[in-house]
Enzyme design. Structure first.
Site, PDB file in Angstrom:
ATOM      1  N   LYS A   1       0.866  -1.185   0.000  1.00 58.05           N
ATOM      2  CA  LYS A   1       0.000   0.000   0.000  1.00 58.05           C
ATOM      3  C   LYS A   1       0.897   1.227   0.000  1.00 58.05           C
ATOM      4  O   LYS A   1       2.043   1.159   0.455  1.00 58.05           O
ATOM      5  CB  LYS A   1      -0.879  -0.006   1.263  1.00 58.05           C
ATOM      6  CG  LYS A   1      -2.087   0.889   1.163  1.00 58.05           C
ATOM      7  CD  LYS A   1      -3.257   0.226   0.479  1.00 58.05           C
ATOM      8  CE  LYS A   1      -4.373   1.217   0.217  1.00 58.05           C
ATOM      9  NZ  LYS A   1      -5.564   0.575  -0.356  1.00 58.05           N
TER      10      LYS A   1
ATOM     11  N   ASP B   1      -7.001   4.572  -4.554  1.00 62.88           N
ATOM     12  CA  ASP B   1      -7.672   4.418  -3.257  1.00 62.88           C
ATOM     13  C   ASP B   1      -8.270   5.805  -2.982  1.00 62.88           C
ATOM     14  O   ASP B   1      -8.458   6.581  -3.937  1.00 62.88           O
ATOM     15  CB  ASP B   1      -6.669   3.995  -2.166  1.00 62.88           C
ATOM     16  CG  ASP B   1      -7.347   3.596  -0.855  1.00 62.88           C
ATOM     17  OD1 ASP B   1      -7.889   2.487  -0.776  1.00 62.88           O
ATOM     18  OD2 ASP B   1      -7.359   4.404   0.100  1.00 62.88           O
TER      19      ASP B   1
HETATM   20  P1  NDP Z   1     -12.967   7.946  -2.765  1.00 57.08           P
HETATM   21  O1  NDP Z   1     -11.919   8.959  -2.508  1.00 57.08           O
HETATM   22  O2  NDP Z   1     -13.476   7.749  -4.147  1.00 57.08           O
HETATM   23  O3  NDP Z   1     -14.242   8.233  -1.833  1.00 57.08           O
HETATM   24  C1  NDP Z   1     -14.135   8.269  -0.455  1.00 57.08           C
HETATM   25  C2  NDP Z   1     -15.441   8.810   0.098  1.00 57.08           C
HETATM   26  O4  NDP Z   1     -15.404   8.789   1.522  1.00 57.08           O
HETATM   27  C3  NDP Z   1     -15.715  10.245  -0.303  1.00 57.08           C
HETATM   28  O5  NDP Z   1     -17.095  10.453  -0.392  1.00 57.08           O
HETATM   29  C4  NDP Z   1     -15.108  11.033   0.853  1.00 57.08           C
HETATM   30  O6  NDP Z   1     -15.701  12.312   1.023  1.00 57.08           O
HETATM   31  C5  NDP Z   1     -15.426  10.130   2.025  1.00 57.08           C
HETATM   32  N1  NDP Z   1     -14.379  10.245   3.046  1.00 57.08           N
HETATM   33  C6  NDP Z   1     -13.042  10.098   2.890  1.00 57.08           C
HETATM   34  N2  NDP Z   1     -12.403  10.308   4.039  1.00 57.08           N
HETATM   35  C7  NDP Z   1     -13.355  10.599   4.943  1.00 57.08           C
HETATM   36  C8  NDP Z   1     -13.316  10.927   6.312  1.00 57.08           C
HETATM   37  N3  NDP Z   1     -12.154  10.970   6.978  1.00 57.08           N
HETATM   38  N4  NDP Z   1     -14.496  11.160   6.921  1.00 57.08           N
HETATM   39  C9  NDP Z   1     -15.674  11.105   6.238  1.00 57.08           C
HETATM   40  N5  NDP Z   1     -15.765  10.811   4.926  1.00 57.08           N
HETATM   41  C10 NDP Z   1     -14.621  10.570   4.308  1.00 57.08           C
HETATM   42  O7  NDP Z   1     -12.410   6.577  -2.150  1.00 57.08           O
HETATM   43  P2  NDP Z   1     -12.885   5.094  -2.445  1.00 57.08           P
HETATM   44  O8  NDP Z   1     -14.349   5.063  -2.650  1.00 57.08           O
HETATM   45  O9  NDP Z   1     -11.991   4.542  -3.490  1.00 57.08           O
HETATM   46  O10 NDP Z   1     -12.501   4.369  -1.081  1.00 57.08           O
HETATM   47  C11 NDP Z   1     -13.410   4.285   0.017  1.00 57.08           C
HETATM   48  C12 NDP Z   1     -12.947   3.190   0.961  1.00 57.08           C
HETATM   49  O11 NDP Z   1     -12.907   1.939   0.257  1.00 57.08           O
HETATM   50  C13 NDP Z   1     -11.548   3.353   1.548  1.00 57.08           C
HETATM   51  O12 NDP Z   1     -11.523   2.767   2.836  1.00 57.08           O
HETATM   52  C14 NDP Z   1     -10.681   2.526   0.610  1.00 57.08           C
HETATM   53  O13 NDP Z   1      -9.488   2.098   1.237  1.00 57.08           O
HETATM   54  C15 NDP Z   1     -11.619   1.351   0.362  1.00 57.08           C
HETATM   55  N6  NDP Z   1     -11.339   0.585  -0.848  1.00 57.08           N
HETATM   56  C16 NDP Z   1     -11.316   1.160  -2.086  1.00 57.08           C
HETATM   57  C17 NDP Z   1     -11.090   0.389  -3.208  1.00 57.08           C
HETATM   58  C18 NDP Z   1     -11.172   0.941  -4.591  1.00 57.08           C
HETATM   59  O14 NDP Z   1     -11.081   0.150  -5.531  1.00 57.08           O
HETATM   60  N7  NDP Z   1     -11.350   2.227  -4.778  1.00 57.08           N
HETATM   61  C19 NDP Z   1     -10.778  -1.052  -3.089  1.00 57.08           C
HETATM   62  C20 NDP Z   1     -10.904  -1.574  -1.757  1.00 57.08           C
HETATM   63  C21 NDP Z   1     -11.137  -0.772  -0.685  1.00 57.08           C
HETATM   64  P3  NDP Z   1     -15.323  13.535   0.039  1.00 57.08           P
HETATM   65  O15 NDP Z   1     -16.174  13.323  -1.183  1.00 57.08           O
HETATM   66  O16 NDP Z   1     -15.717  14.736   0.835  1.00 57.08           O
HETATM   67  O17 NDP Z   1     -13.880  13.422  -0.233  1.00 57.08           O
END
Ligand code: NDP
Length: 444
Positions: free
Chosen positions: A126, A166
């Site tokens: 990672k 991510d």
């Molecule tokens: P994105 O950046 O696309 O979206 C993340 C979302 O969560 C956004 O809506 C963001 O808000 C919100 N967010 C992020 N940090 C916080 C926080 N500290 N408090 C509240 N809301 C928060 O990320 P992903 O959708 O890709 O990833 C989401 C999760 O899934 C993570 O844990 C990631 O590790 C996991 N994941 C992702 C994969 C992938 O393929 N993308 C694969 C496996 C796991 P805002 O819009 O305001 O930024």
């Protein structure tokens, strides 16, 4: 003291001020107890747990870049190459101001078991940075990505370490990172996944984590005599995972009534309008207030609150530790019977224990969100054979992989007398393959 407790204490002592890493190790080791106890003498002699909890390599670097006003900024860059026993390191890059070495280590550690569960030949890694892409111009994001890759390129490669996206790293960032890698090395190879379709990306990779979560959820519900059709679902997040989880859940007949971002959340009793959500978050990169402005029937609330909504199923898809004990209690009292994790470690340990103690179904992210990395591995396969598969081909493989992951978690839990405990099942099934490979490869 048992070997598991000894190793956990060692991890805490040697990795100070990294609470998320401690949490991830604690969760994994505690559920592995029966497997470790069966082989304690051998594992202890081979220091297997000490090795699996220590990254093979941790790369820390400076990322200087210049903003649009000519000001120079410096961010921290990280890549943790945790375990390559079953394949090249594989795991995303996270760009978010909260990122520390401890965050990356927790994610890299989880990734080892997740990647193993997919059944594909990928090791765990990672990376990321405390850089915040929010509010930056495209040129600033490009400047940062180019600087980040100017250091990272020497540590990655199609057969050594293949990062992906991510939080904060989507198609735009992957494009800039790929362009710089190619420019420096002269290699047109599958060094990153999540690439655009015009330069080696895989169809269905964008949807894979969210779709995969719902395929896993569907398998888990069916195995427990339930059906996703007609269920009310609460989802948190409004990013890549959340958007496609909402889309697939609605395709399968559920109604998803919430989503959230880092500033607030939406309650939409008619069901989330996915096209509008995509327009707001993916195209305009705006706040959820803009969703509400176009959907008069929906409510916008500032702050946190998704888990206060009445639902049958909860899918946390935003970030780590976003669902705590209070939230779990609210969900239970409101009739929720299932939590399926889309994010990595979104549920705190005490909340997970509460959920399990109430007999609610619970799937850990390392199993139910593994569809993203699995499809990344399919992207690597397509790059290696210089071919592209159709959306339907990739999607049907994803579905098969998610069903298999569920089956393996279910069977591993049953084998150790913990039927229905998919946290234990996922950790055991993921661990056993990696441990076998590590033993076979000797002391490395
Ligand atoms: P994105 O950046 O696309 O979206 C993340 C979302 O969560 C956004 O809506 C963001 O808000 C919100 N967010 C992020 N940090 C916080 C926080 N500290 N408090 C509240 N809301 C928060 O990320 P992903 O959708 O890709 O990833 C989401 C999760 O899934 C993570 O844990 C990631 O590790 C996991 N994941 C992702 C994969 C992938 O393929 N993308 C694969 C496996 C796991 P805002 O819009 O305001 O930024």
């Amino acid at each position: 003291m048992s070997y598991v407790d000894e190793v956990y204490e060692r991890v805490v002592a040697q990795n100070q001020a990294q609470p998320e890493f401690h949490q991830a190790v604690k969760e994994v080791l505690s559920t592995l107890r029966p497997v470790i106890e069966e082989n304690e003498e051998e594992y202890r002699k081979e220091a297997l747990l000490e090795r699996i909890t220590t990254p093979e390599r941790q790369i820390l670097f400076r990322v200087p870049w210049v903003d649009d006003k000519g000001q120079v900024h410096v961010n921290n860059g990280f890549r943790v190459q945790f375990n390559s026993a079953i394949g090249p390191y594989k795991g995303g890059l996270r760009f978010h101001p909260s990122v520390t070495l401890g965050t990356i280590k927790f994610l890299g550690f989880e990734q080892i078991f997740k990647n193993s569960l997919t059944g594909l030949p990928i090791g765990g890694g990672k990376g990321g940075s405390d850089f915040d892409p929010k509010g930056k111009s495209d040129r600033e994001v490009m400047a940062f990505c180019q600087s980040f890759m100017t250091e990272l390129y020497r540590h990655v490669g199609a057969d050594t370490d293949v990062p992906a996206g991510d939080i904060g790293v989507g198609g735009r960032e992957i494009g800039f990172l790929y362009g710089q890698y190619k420019r420096i090395t002269g290699l047109y190879e599958g060094v990153l996944t999540g690439k655009g379709l015009t330069y080696g990306g895989s169809l269905a990779r964008t949807q894979a984590t969210g779709y995969g979560l719902i395929y896993f959820l569907d398998a888990m519900l069916k195995a427990n005599g339930r059906d996703i059709k007609g269920q009310t679902v609460a989802v948190s997040g409004a990013g890549n995972v959340a958007i496609y989880a909402i889309e697939k859940a609605q395709q399968l007949g559920a109604k998803v009534v919430t989503c959230s971002d880092s500033t607030g959340w939406i309650y939409d009793p008619e069901g989330i309008d996915v096209a509008l959500l995509q327009e707001v978050k993916e195209v305009r990169r705006a706040r959820l207030t803009e969703y509400q402005a176009k959907r008069p029937g929906a409510e916008y609330h500032a702050g946190k609150g998704v888990w206060s909504v009445k639902c049958d199923i909860a899918c946390p898809c935003a970030t780590q530790n976003e669902l705590n004990l209070e939230d779990a209690k609210m969900l239970y009292e409101n009739g929720c019977y299932c939590v399926a994790e889309g994010a990595n470690m979104p549920t705190t340990l005490d909340a997970t224990e509460f959920i399990q103690s109430k007999g609610m179904l619970f799937s850990p992210g390392k199993a139910s969100n593994a569809g993203g990395v699995a499809t990344s591995a399919l992207e690597m396969s397509q790059n290696s054979e210089r071919l592209s598969w159709t959306f339907e081909e990739v999607d049907s493989m994803l579905k098969r992989i998610m069903n298999n992951i569920f089956k393996n978690c279910d069977e591993a839990a049953k084998r150790y007398g913990m039927e229905g405990n998919y946290v234990a099942g996922a950790n055991i099934a993921g661990f056993q393959k990696v441990a076998e490979a590590m033993k076979a490869q000797g002391v490395v």
